[in-house]
Design a protein around this motif. Structure first.
Motif, PDB file in Angstrom:
ATOM      1  N   VAL A   1      55.139  41.978  38.106  1.00 45.15           N
ATOM      2  CA  VAL A   1      55.607  40.933  39.021  1.00 45.15           C
ATOM      3  C   VAL A   1      54.618  39.768  39.050  1.00 45.15           C
ATOM      4  CG1 VAL A   1      55.993  40.406  41.465  1.00 45.15           C
ATOM      5  CG2 VAL A   1      57.017  42.462  40.450  1.00 45.15           C
ATOM      6  N   VAL A   2      53.326  40.080  39.081  1.00 44.13           N
ATOM      7  CA  VAL A   2      52.304  39.027  39.069  1.00 44.13           C
ATOM      8  C   VAL A   2      52.406  38.204  37.794  1.00 44.13           C
ATOM      9  CG1 VAL A   2      49.824  38.561  38.976  1.00 44.13           C
ATOM     10  CG2 VAL A   2      50.705  40.244  40.591  1.00 44.13           C
ATOM     11  N   ARG A   3      52.558  38.874  36.664  1.00 49.83           N
ATOM     12  CA  ARG A   3      52.663  38.137  35.395  1.00 49.83           C
ATOM     13  C   ARG A   3      53.881  37.220  35.405  1.00 49.83           C
ATOM     14  NH1 ARG A   3      51.091  43.404  33.360  1.00 49.83           N
ATOM     15  NH2 ARG A   3      48.944  43.322  32.574  1.00 49.83           N
ATOM     16  N   ASP A   4      54.993  37.720  35.889  1.00 51.19           N
ATOM     17  CA  ASP A   4      56.208  36.890  35.970  1.00 51.19           C
ATOM     18  C   ASP A   4      55.990  35.703  36.898  1.00 51.19           C
ATOM     19  OD1 ASP A   4      57.505  38.631  34.290  1.00 51.19           O
ATOM     20  OD2 ASP A   4      58.715  39.584  35.858  1.00 51.19           O
ATOM     21  N   ALA A   5      55.366  35.951  38.043  1.00 54.48           N
ATOM     22  CA  ALA A   5      55.175  34.890  39.035  1.00 54.48           C
ATOM     23  C   ALA A   5      54.259  33.796  38.521  1.00 54.48           C
ATOM     24  CB  ALA A   5      54.598  35.478  40.327  1.00 54.48           C
ATOM     25  N   THR A   6      53.211  34.175  37.800  1.00 56.12           N
ATOM     26  CA  THR A   6      52.278  33.172  37.296  1.00 56.12           C
ATOM     27  C   THR A   6      52.833  32.472  36.070  1.00 56.12           C
ATOM     28  OG1 THR A   6      51.114  34.937  36.074  1.00 56.12           O
ATOM     29  CG2 THR A   6      50.223  34.305  38.225  1.00 56.12           C
TER      30      THR A   6
ATOM     31  N   SER B   1      44.035  31.700  42.431  1.00 53.06           N
ATOM     32  CA  SER B   1      43.929  31.211  43.799  1.00 53.06           C
ATOM     33  C   SER B   1      44.940  31.976  44.634  1.00 53.06           C
ATOM     34  CB  SER B   1      44.220  29.711  43.857  1.00 53.06           C
ATOM     35  OG  SER B   1      44.470  29.307  45.178  1.00 53.06           O
ATOM     36  N   LEU B   2      44.450  32.705  45.631  1.00 53.63           N
ATOM     37  CA  LEU B   2      45.355  33.510  46.440  1.00 53.63           C
ATOM     38  C   LEU B   2      46.388  32.645  47.155  1.00 53.63           C
ATOM     39  CD1 LEU B   2      46.023  36.357  47.337  1.00 53.63           C
ATOM     40  CD2 LEU B   2      44.385  36.110  49.209  1.00 53.63           C
ATOM     41  N   SER B   3      45.971  31.478  47.620  1.00 51.29           N
ATOM     42  CA  SER B   3      46.899  30.603  48.339  1.00 51.29           C
ATOM     43  C   SER B   3      48.021  30.106  47.442  1.00 51.29           C
ATOM     44  CB  SER B   3      46.142  29.421  48.944  1.00 51.29           C
ATOM     45  OG  SER B   3      45.532  28.638  47.928  1.00 51.29           O
ATOM     46  N   ARG B   4      47.746  29.937  46.158  1.00 51.13           N
ATOM     47  CA  ARG B   4      48.792  29.501  45.222  1.00 51.13           C
ATOM     48  C   ARG B   4      49.632  30.685  44.733  1.00 51.13           C
ATOM     49  NH1 ARG B   4      46.509  26.064  40.423  1.00 51.13           N
ATOM     50  NH2 ARG B   4      48.761  25.833  40.102  1.00 51.13           N
ATOM     51  N   LEU B   5      49.010  31.845  44.613  1.00 47.33           N
ATOM     52  CA  LEU B   5      49.711  33.007  44.094  1.00 47.33           C
ATOM     53  C   LEU B   5      50.713  33.573  45.100  1.00 47.33           C
ATOM     54  CD1 LEU B   5      50.066  35.193  41.900  1.00 47.33           C
ATOM     55  CD2 LEU B   5      48.103  36.393  42.923  1.00 47.33           C
TER      56      LEU B   5
ATOM     57  N   ARG C   1      59.117  35.918  43.744  1.00 44.06           N
ATOM     58  CA  ARG C   1      59.435  36.864  42.669  1.00 44.06           C
ATOM     59  C   ARG C   1      59.864  38.214  43.236  1.00 44.06           C
ATOM     60  NH1 ARG C   1      61.377  39.609  39.969  1.00 44.06           N
ATOM     61  NH2 ARG C   1      60.964  40.332  37.833  1.00 44.06           N
ATOM     62  N   LEU C   2      59.267  38.638  44.338  1.00 46.31           N
ATOM     63  CA  LEU C   2      59.634  39.908  44.949  1.00 46.31           C
ATOM     64  C   LEU C   2      61.042  39.871  45.540  1.00 46.31           C
ATOM     65  CD1 LEU C   2      56.237  40.743  46.673  1.00 46.31           C
ATOM     66  CD2 LEU C   2      57.350  42.133  44.906  1.00 46.31           C
TER      67      LEU C   2
ATOM     68  N   PRO D   1      39.176  43.468  41.332  1.00 43.66           N
ATOM     69  CA  PRO D   1      39.678  42.128  41.030  1.00 43.66           C
ATOM     70  C   PRO D   1      41.019  42.181  40.303  1.00 43.66           C
ATOM     71  CG  PRO D   1      37.337  42.285  40.515  1.00 43.66           C
ATOM     72  CD  PRO D   1      37.805  43.680  40.831  1.00 43.66           C
ATOM     73  N   LEU D   2      41.939  41.365  40.753  1.00 39.87           N
ATOM     74  CA  LEU D   2      43.256  41.312  40.122  1.00 39.87           C
ATOM     75  C   LEU D   2      43.139  40.972  38.645  1.00 39.87           C
ATOM     76  CD1 LEU D   2      46.345  41.359  40.340  1.00 39.87           C
ATOM     77  CD2 LEU D   2      46.238  38.988  41.147  1.00 39.87           C
ATOM     78  N   ALA D   3      42.227  40.078  38.312  1.00 38.87           N
ATOM     79  CA  ALA D   3      42.047  39.692  36.907  1.00 38.87           C
ATOM     80  C   ALA D   3      41.648  40.887  36.051  1.00 38.87           C
ATOM     81  CB  ALA D   3      40.997  38.592  36.805  1.00 38.87           C
ATOM     82  N   ARG D   4      40.858  41.799  36.610  1.00 39.07           N
ATOM     83  CA  ARG D   4      40.459  42.998  35.867  1.00 39.07           C
ATOM     84  C   ARG D   4      41.668  43.873  35.573  1.00 39.07           C
ATOM     85  NH1 ARG D   4      38.382  46.037  32.069  1.00 39.07           N
ATOM     86  NH2 ARG D   4      38.205  48.230  32.667  1.00 39.07           N
ATOM     87  N   LEU D   5      42.536  44.052  36.540  1.00 34.37           N
ATOM     88  CA  LEU D   5      43.705  44.894  36.345  1.00 34.37           C
ATOM     89  C   LEU D   5      44.667  44.302  35.326  1.00 34.37           C
ATOM     90  CD1 LEU D   5      44.313  45.842  40.072  1.00 34.37           C
ATOM     91  CD2 LEU D   5      43.539  47.387  38.263  1.00 34.37           C
ATOM     92  N   LEU D   6      44.734  42.978  35.261  1.00 37.25           N
ATOM     93  CA  LEU D   6      45.618  42.314  34.307  1.00 37.25           C
ATOM     94  C   LEU D   6      45.054  42.298  32.890  1.00 37.25           C
ATOM     95  CD1 LEU D   6      46.719  39.334  36.555  1.00 37.25           C
ATOM     96  CD2 LEU D   6      48.234  41.112  35.664  1.00 37.25           C
TER      97      LEU D   6
END
Length: 215
Positions: free
Chosen positions: A206-211, A4-8, A15-16, A158-163
């Motif tokens: 950074v995304v992995r850390d944030a989630t 969810s972009l609003s939650r991410l 994190r940044l 998609p962000l999920a694809r990159l992860l």
């Protein structure tokens, strides 16, 4: 994995603001060159400054990352994948550079972007650029289209694809007269490598850390 972009977004902004993964993340996607580690820092460089925008764009299901494909006929870096961005002009901040270039290249109004923070600057020896990446997002979909002569296509990945670990692979290329193992991301049939892949690697860390911090 669905996002969810609003939650991410608030997690990413937080994190940044802390210690970043930095060059250790960059090196995961750098060509396997033992001397590369010393080349990454922008400190004390007589280089050309550039700003690029790593844009999270809302999609029907998951947020996507916006990339551009350079036209095939260009004399330099033809067909390569990059983030919107370019060289800083006199008197502007680097974040303003990233926003200006995004407007010029993909029709993105600067006022539509919420800037979340900066990633680690990266020195690129072949072009003598010190590249400063900034992360932003658009709360609502923007009408993106190529608006620069050098941009052939826009990719919204998609962000999920990159992860997904399956998106990362390695191939051997002839660089500077020798065989070098080059990591890259396989994105919709396109190869994302070099500086773009290195900056993307830090962003994904950074995304992995944030989630993970919210679990």
């Amino acid at each position: 994995m669905a996002f969810s972009l609003s939650r991410l977004v608030p997690r990413l902004a937080e994190r940044l603001g802390g210690p970043l993964p930095g060059h250790e993340a960059h090196l995961r996607m750098a060509p396997r060159n033992p001397s590369r580690r010393a080349d990454l820092s922008v400190e004390a460089r007589d280089c050309r400054d550039a700003g690029v925008l790593l844009l999270l764009h809302p999609d029907e299901a998951d947020p996507s990352v916006v990339l551009t494909v350079r036209r095939d006929h260009l004399p330099d870096h033809a067909g390569q994948i990059s983030f919107p961005g370019g060289r800083r002009e006199r008197g502007e901040s680097l974040s303003d550079t990233a926003l200006r270039e995004a407007e010029e290249e993909i029709n993105l109004p600067p006022a539509s972007v919420d800037m979340l923070g900066a990633l680690t600057p990266l020195f690129i020896p072949p072009s003598n650029f010190c590249v400063h990446p900034f992360v932003g997002h658009t709360p609502s979909p923007a009408s993106l289209r190529p608006t620069d002569a050098e941009v052939g296509r826009i990719l919204q990945v998609p962000l999920a694809r990159l992860l997904d670990p399956a998106a990362r692979t390695t191939e051997t290329r002839l660089l500077n007269g020798r065989d070098v193992d080059v990591p890259y991301y396989d994105v919709a049939g396109h190869t994302v490598w070099g500086a773009t892949a290195m900056m993307l690697a830090e962003f994904l860390a950074v995304v992995r850390d944030a989630t993970a911090s919210a679990e």
